[in-house]
Design a protein around this motif. Structure first.
Motif, mmCIF file in Angstrom:
data_model
loop_
_atom_site.group_PDB
_atom_site.id
_atom_site.type_symbol
_atom_site.label_atom_id
_atom_site.label_comp_id
_atom_site.label_asym_id
_atom_site.label_seq_id
_atom_site.Cartn_x
_atom_site.Cartn_y
_atom_site.Cartn_z
ATOM 1 N N LEU A 140 0.824 -1.201 0.000
ATOM 2 C CA LEU A 140 0.000 0.000 0.000
ATOM 3 C C LEU A 140 0.862 1.256 0.000
ATOM 4 C CD1 LEU A 140 -2.799 1.290 0.180
ATOM 5 C CD2 LEU A 140 -2.674 1.103 2.652
ATOM 6 N N ILE A 141 1.941 1.234 0.774
ATOM 7 C CA ILE A 141 2.808 2.415 0.859
ATOM 8 C C ILE A 141 3.484 2.681 -0.488
ATOM 9 C CG2 ILE A 141 4.948 3.313 1.885
ATOM 10 C CD1 ILE A 141 4.059 1.983 4.515
ATOM 11 N N ARG A 142 4.030 1.643 -1.117
ATOM 12 C CA ARG A 142 4.678 1.819 -2.421
ATOM 13 C C ARG A 142 3.666 2.238 -3.481
ATOM 14 N NH1 ARG A 142 7.538 3.122 -4.411
ATOM 15 N NH2 ARG A 142 8.480 1.733 -5.936
ATOM 16 N N ALA A 143 2.448 1.679 -3.414
ATOM 17 C CA ALA A 143 1.413 2.055 -4.375
ATOM 18 C C ALA A 143 1.038 3.527 -4.217
ATOM 19 C CB ALA A 143 0.185 1.173 -4.201
ATOM 20 N N GLU A 144 0.916 3.974 -2.962
ATOM 21 C CA GLU A 144 0.599 5.377 -2.695
ATOM 22 C C GLU A 144 1.717 6.297 -3.211
ATOM 23 O OE1 GLU A 144 -1.714 7.291 -1.357
ATOM 24 O OE2 GLU A 144 -3.191 5.827 -0.701
ATOM 25 N N GLU A 145 2.959 5.892 -2.994
ATOM 26 C CA GLU A 145 4.092 6.690 -3.479
ATOM 27 C C GLU A 145 4.047 6.834 -4.993
ATOM 28 O OE1 GLU A 145 7.680 5.893 -0.234
ATOM 29 O OE2 GLU A 145 7.583 4.734 -2.092
ATOM 30 N N LYS A 146 3.810 5.732 -5.678
ATOM 31 C CA LYS A 146 3.817 5.764 -7.141
ATOM 32 C C LYS A 146 2.620 6.533 -7.675
ATOM 33 C CE LYS A 146 4.800 2.848 -11.106
ATOM 34 N NZ LYS A 146 5.174 1.489 -11.564
ATOM 35 N N PHE A 147 1.450 6.312 -7.089
ATOM 36 C CA PHE A 147 0.218 6.971 -7.519
ATOM 37 C C PHE A 147 0.364 8.489 -7.404
ATOM 38 C CE2 PHE A 147 -4.114 8.542 -6.872
ATOM 39 C CZ PHE A 147 -4.811 7.882 -7.868
ATOM 40 N N ASN A 148 0.809 8.952 -6.237
ATOM 41 C CA ASN A 148 0.977 10.392 -6.035
ATOM 42 C C ASN A 148 2.152 10.940 -6.840
ATOM 43 O OD1 ASN A 148 -1.032 11.419 -3.858
ATOM 44 N ND2 ASN A 148 -0.341 9.442 -3.088
ATOM 45 N N GLY A 149 3.160 10.108 -7.050
ATOM 46 C CA GLY A 149 4.281 10.521 -7.891
ATOM 47 C C GLY A 149 3.849 10.778 -9.322
ATOM 48 N N TYR A 150 2.933 9.940 -9.827
ATOM 49 C CA TYR A 150 2.379 10.157 -11.168
ATOM 50 C C TYR A 150 1.685 11.514 -11.257
ATOM 51 C CZ TYR A 150 2.944 5.442 -13.202
ATOM 52 O OH TYR A 150 3.437 4.292 -13.748
ATOM 53 N N ILE A 151 0.917 11.854 -10.223
ATOM 54 C CA ILE A 151 0.190 13.124 -10.221
ATOM 55 C C ILE A 151 1.167 14.297 -10.264
ATOM 56 C CG2 ILE A 151 -1.341 14.619 -8.882
ATOM 57 C CD1 ILE A 151 -2.658 12.066 -7.773
ATOM 58 N N VAL A 152 2.170 14.255 -9.396
ATOM 59 C CA VAL A 152 3.173 15.325 -9.353
ATOM 60 C C VAL A 152 3.873 15.461 -10.707
ATOM 61 C CG1 VAL A 152 5.403 15.988 -8.352
ATOM 62 C CG2 VAL A 152 3.552 15.177 -6.871
ATOM 63 N N GLU A 153 4.301 14.337 -11.266
ATOM 64 C CA GLU A 153 5.037 14.357 -12.528
ATOM 65 C C GLU A 153 4.175 14.889 -13.677
ATOM 66 O OE1 GLU A 153 7.715 11.260 -15.194
ATOM 67 O OE2 GLU A 153 6.005 10.477 -14.077
ATOM 68 N N TYR A 154 2.928 14.404 -13.767
ATOM 69 C CA TYR A 154 2.074 14.788 -14.890
ATOM 70 C C TYR A 154 1.714 16.276 -14.830
ATOM 71 C CZ TYR A 154 -1.794 14.941 -18.190
ATOM 72 O OH TYR A 154 -2.607 15.268 -19.246
ATOM 73 N N ILE A 155 1.339 16.760 -13.653
ATOM 74 C CA ILE A 155 0.969 18.175 -13.526
ATOM 75 C C ILE A 155 2.169 19.070 -13.825
ATOM 76 C CG2 ILE A 155 0.245 19.975 -11.904
ATOM 77 C CD1 ILE A 155 -1.556 17.908 -10.558
ATOM 78 N N TYR A 156 3.341 18.687 -13.345
ATOM 79 C CA TYR A 156 4.551 19.482 -13.608
ATOM 80 C C TYR A 156 4.848 19.531 -15.107
ATOM 81 C CZ TYR A 156 9.509 20.608 -13.997
ATOM 82 O OH TYR A 156 10.705 21.161 -14.370
ATOM 83 N N ASP A 157 4.845 18.368 -15.780
ATOM 84 C CA ASP A 157 5.144 18.322 -17.215
ATOM 85 C C ASP A 157 4.119 19.133 -18.019
ATOM 86 O OD1 ASP A 157 7.306 16.734 -16.695
ATOM 87 O OD2 ASP A 157 6.322 14.853 -17.246
ATOM 88 N N TYR A 158 2.843 19.022 -17.631
ATOM 89 C CA TYR A 158 1.773 19.747 -18.321
ATOM 90 C C TYR A 158 1.953 21.263 -18.121
ATOM 91 C CZ TYR A 158 -2.993 20.563 -20.082
ATOM 92 O OH TYR A 158 -4.078 20.977 -20.819
ATOM 93 N N TYR A 159 2.299 21.654 -16.911
ATOM 94 C CA TYR A 159 2.498 23.073 -16.591
ATOM 95 C C TYR A 159 3.691 23.645 -17.357
ATOM 96 C CZ TYR A 159 3.221 27.292 -13.780
ATOM 97 O OH TYR A 159 3.392 28.581 -13.362
ATOM 98 N N GLU A 160 4.770 22.874 -17.440
ATOM 99 C CA GLU A 160 5.955 23.321 -18.163
ATOM 100 C C GLU A 160 5.655 23.540 -19.650
ATOM 101 O OE1 GLU A 160 9.719 23.522 -17.094
ATOM 102 O OE2 GLU A 160 8.263 24.382 -15.690
#
Length: 210
Positions: free
Chosen positions: A14-34
């Motif tokens: 669950l912890i690793r899944a949460e890390e990856k799930f939220n990491g996807y959100i951070v990465e996608y929003i940053y790339d889209y914003y850039e």
């Protein structure tokens, strides 16, 4: 019959899944914003998260014993050839058992490069859909050398350090308070990384029944 191998399966914690799930959100929003200098619509963000397909994963690690080929370079080349042979046979083998291999953009036979480059992380990944349980699973194929580099070698530490640098750069680029989805995902990633896992007490049998 020449190959030594290990075959392991796991369900992502669950912890690793949460890390990856939220990491996807951070990465996608940053790339889209850039790229667009604005934030992605929620439907686009939801679509991005649909690629989360390695909750269930299996890893096959192969090794060709030295008694068959003494020369290290030749032995490594042969091991890679075996990996591709397995990768090309595996989809048909599993399709007979109710799985569907994910599309590789029309490429039927695998000649794709490994994930990673140089002396860092390398692995062949294939995603399958289980038509019975209606869930995805991932199969990773590695040689023993690739597995050692990924699990206990330099790639493990280097990847962690580089990811930390990227995460900090993203936080600096996105003004706090402008995108609630980014703020919440970033904060959750930060808190999860600070967890002392040895102190987390989980009754896995109770968790499963709940």
């Amino acid at each position: 019959p020449l190959l030594a191998f290990t075959f392991k399966g796991r369900i992502k914690s669950l912890i690793r899944a949460e890390e990856k799930f939220n990491g996807y959100i951070v990465e996608y929003i940053y790339d889209y914003y850039e790229k667009h200098h604005t934030y992605p619509p929620v439907p686009d963000l939801r679509e991005k998260l649909s690629c989360f397909r390695d909750i269930i994963a299996y890893r096959l690690v192969i090794s060709l014993p030295k008694c068959h080929i003494r020369d290290d370079k030749l032995r490594e080349e042969e091991e890679i050839k075996y990996l591709y042979r397995i990768a090309n046979v595996l989809p048909g083998f599993l399709e007979e058992r109710g799985f569907t291999a994910e599309s590789a953009k029309g490429v039927l036979e695998s000649t794709s490069p490994f994930n990673g480059s140089g002396g860092s992380y390398q692995s062949l990944h294939i995603t399958f859909y289980d038509n019975c349980s209606r869930s995805y699973m991932e199969v990773q194929l590695r040689t023993k050398k690739m597995d050692d580099i990924a699990e206990i070698g330099a790639a493990n530490h280097q990847a962690y350090e580089k990811e930390q640098e990227r995460v900090r750069a993203r936080r600096e680029a996105i003004p706090e308070g402008e995108c609630i989805y980014f703020d919440e995902a970033y904060e959750r990633c930060r808190r999860l990384q600070e967890l002392e896992l040895s102190g987390v007490d989980v009754d896995m049998f109770t968790a499963a029944s709940n």
